[in-house]
Write an enzyme that holds these catalytic residues in place. Structure first.
Site, mmCIF file in Angstrom:
data_model
loop_
_atom_site.group_PDB
_atom_site.id
_atom_site.type_symbol
_atom_site.label_atom_id
_atom_site.label_comp_id
_atom_site.label_asym_id
_atom_site.label_seq_id
_atom_site.Cartn_x
_atom_site.Cartn_y
_atom_site.Cartn_z
ATOM 1 N N ILE A 153 0.832 -1.204 0.000
ATOM 2 C CA ILE A 153 0.000 0.000 0.000
ATOM 3 C C ILE A 153 0.866 1.254 0.000
ATOM 4 O O ILE A 153 0.631 2.200 -0.753
ATOM 5 C CB ILE A 153 -0.955 -0.002 1.204
ATOM 6 C CG1 ILE A 153 -1.971 -1.147 1.077
ATOM 7 C CG2 ILE A 153 -1.681 1.337 1.328
ATOM 8 C CD1 ILE A 153 -2.837 -1.354 2.299
ATOM 9 N N ASP A 173 10.895 2.574 6.688
ATOM 10 C CA ASP A 173 10.481 1.184 6.912
ATOM 11 C C ASP A 173 11.733 0.372 7.200
ATOM 12 O O ASP A 173 12.540 0.125 6.300
ATOM 13 C CB ASP A 173 9.753 0.624 5.688
ATOM 14 C CG ASP A 173 9.065 -0.707 5.990
ATOM 15 O OD1 ASP A 173 9.635 -1.505 6.763
ATOM 16 O OD2 ASP A 173 7.968 -0.949 5.454
ATOM 17 N N ARG A 234 -4.114 0.933 11.221
ATOM 18 C CA ARG A 234 -4.842 0.412 12.367
ATOM 19 C C ARG A 234 -5.039 1.527 13.388
ATOM 20 O O ARG A 234 -4.153 2.353 13.603
ATOM 21 C CB ARG A 234 -4.087 -0.762 13.019
ATOM 22 C CG ARG A 234 -4.183 -2.068 12.240
ATOM 23 C CD ARG A 234 -5.592 -2.634 12.318
ATOM 24 N NE ARG A 234 -5.703 -3.961 11.741
ATOM 25 C CZ ARG A 234 -6.135 -4.232 10.525
ATOM 26 N NH1 ARG A 234 -6.459 -3.238 9.715
ATOM 27 N NH2 ARG A 234 -6.242 -5.474 10.103
ATOM 28 N N ASP A 258 -9.209 6.679 8.715
ATOM 29 C CA ASP A 258 -10.137 5.648 8.238
ATOM 30 C C ASP A 258 -10.301 4.561 9.297
ATOM 31 O O ASP A 258 -11.118 3.664 9.132
ATOM 32 C CB ASP A 258 -9.617 5.037 6.935
ATOM 33 C CG ASP A 258 -10.604 4.076 6.290
ATOM 34 O OD1 ASP A 258 -11.783 4.458 6.123
ATOM 35 O OD2 ASP A 258 -10.208 2.936 5.965
ATOM 36 N N GLU A 263 -13.986 0.419 17.100
ATOM 37 C CA GLU A 263 -14.824 0.416 15.899
ATOM 38 C C GLU A 263 -16.030 -0.495 16.093
ATOM 39 O O GLU A 263 -15.867 -1.614 16.594
ATOM 40 C CB GLU A 263 -13.998 -0.035 14.684
ATOM 41 C CG GLU A 263 -12.885 0.938 14.332
ATOM 42 C CD GLU A 263 -12.096 0.516 13.095
ATOM 43 O OE1 GLU A 263 -12.418 -0.532 12.496
ATOM 44 O OE2 GLU A 263 -11.153 1.231 12.721
ATOM 45 N N HIS A 282 -13.555 2.939 8.153
ATOM 46 C CA HIS A 282 -12.702 1.786 7.823
ATOM 47 C C HIS A 282 -13.134 1.169 6.485
ATOM 48 O O HIS A 282 -13.362 -0.033 6.385
ATOM 49 C CB HIS A 282 -12.762 0.729 8.935
ATOM 50 C CG HIS A 282 -11.535 -0.135 8.982
ATOM 51 N ND1 HIS A 282 -11.102 -0.761 10.132
ATOM 52 C CD2 HIS A 282 -10.643 -0.492 8.011
ATOM 53 C CE1 HIS A 282 -10.001 -1.456 9.872
ATOM 54 N NE2 HIS A 282 -9.704 -1.301 8.592
ATOM 55 N N ALA A 285 -10.508 0.036 1.879
ATOM 56 C CA ALA A 285 -10.245 -1.181 1.103
ATOM 57 C C ALA A 285 -11.508 -1.794 0.517
ATOM 58 O O ALA A 285 -11.438 -2.867 -0.096
ATOM 59 C CB ALA A 285 -9.546 -2.215 1.991
#
Length: 329
Positions: A153, A173, A234, A258, A263, A282, A285
């Protein structure tokens, strides 16, 4: 062979057709009830879930269970990988199915923040054509996008931002090899450098103890007052209380979320009272196209395992395969 596959929730027809074409029986749970799942899984060889959590008790009830498939990328809300591995169960997922969908949604949020699209929409509906004087609007071209987490992503977002919108892209990363990173992404050695330099900081992390509260008051304090935070990974990655304080006090310009710690998000979550945040449920996707791909690729992983093939996207193949080989020797 007549394998049985349990669907904890319904999925697009593309995956179900693949299973039926293999001669498998598809069993759809009528409701997301743990006791019902234990009953249904007892005679199943595989199970597939979007968000239903297969606990250890449920997995143990699946005496024939060989594989758990996740309809999406992060498996943490469907199965505990360590538990599945200990029980000799493969865990497969669909990491390529929604990468462009999430990247597009993130890019859309960047544009919404830069152009103040939501306040402008409300102003136009109220016939307030003086709103452009009250709300600043900015170009994203030439601005710096910082991406934390350069998986599929993150790389897709970087490509769209650089090639499509002429943004400078920096990234962090620690797990990605530098030779696998496109040359238009300037890699940083420390995450704090991203927060200090970027005009937009976008999170694409997994859920883990190390990533809990990854964004907190200290890191928010490193950001420019004109910068924006985006979380499409997340909810646990961001300390919501600290983010609320940073947004309310305008220490940062805005944010887009998002995902949330809880949730569905609680109606009294103070973040929802702010006008400098863009939120969505959320859903990044969940495009029609991504849902088809996740359904098909998740079922593809099930077929690969049950056919004795090496699954394309498995998070614990070596561990489980090694255990099974030891048992046969």
């Amino acid at each position: 062979m007549g394998y049985k596959v349990l669907l904890a929730q319904d999925v697009s027809e593309s995956g179900k057709k693949l299973l039926r074409d293999q001669g498998y029986e598809v069993i759809l749970a009528e409701r997301e009830d743990p006791e019902l799942m234990k009953e249904l899984i007892a005679d199943c060889d595989a199970c597939f879930s979007k968000t239903f959590l297969f606990t250890e008790d449920i997995l143990k009830a699946g005496k024939k269970l060989q594989v758990v498939a996740k309809h999406g990328v992060g498996v943490d809300n469907v199965v505990d990988v360590d538990t599945a591995t200990r029980l000799g169960i493969y865990v497969v997922r669909t990491p390529l199915a929604n990468m462009d969908s999430v990247a597009e949604h993130t890019m859309g949020a960047i544009l919404a923040l830069a152009k103040n699209i939501l306040p402008m929409d409300r102003a136009a509906r109220a016939a307030d054509f003086d709103a452009p004087l009250a709300y600043e609007s900015h170009d994203v071209g030439g601005k710096c996008l910082g991406i934390i987490g350069l998986g599929n992503i993150g790389k897709s977002l970087a490509k769209k931002a650089h090639n499509g919108f002429d943004m400078k892209v920096i990234g962090y990363d620690p797990f990605v090899k530098k030779e696998m990173v496109p040359d238009y992404i300037e890699m940083k050695e420390e995450p704090d450098q991203i927060f200090e330099e970027a005009d937009y900081v976008s999170l694409h992390l997994n859920a883990s103890p190390e990533n809990d509260n990854f964004v907190n008051s200290r890191r928010l304090g490193l950001m420019k007052p004109s910068a924006f935070l985006l979380n499409f990974s997340r909810g646990s990655n961001v300390n919501e209380k600290d983010l609320y304080e940073a947004l309310k006090s305008r220490r940062i310009a805005g944010a887009a979320l998002d995902v949330f710690c809880q949730e569905p998000v609680e109606k009294d979550n103070p973040l929802l009272t702010l006008d400098n945040i863009v939120v969505s449920p959320h859903c990044a996707a969940l495009t029609v196209e991504a849902m088809d791909r996740m359904s098909y690729q998740g079922c593809q992983g099930i077929v690969e395992v049950l056919s004795g093939k090496v699954p394309t996207w498995c998070v614990n193949y070596e561990q489980v395969h090694g255990m099974k080989e030891k048992k046969t020797t």
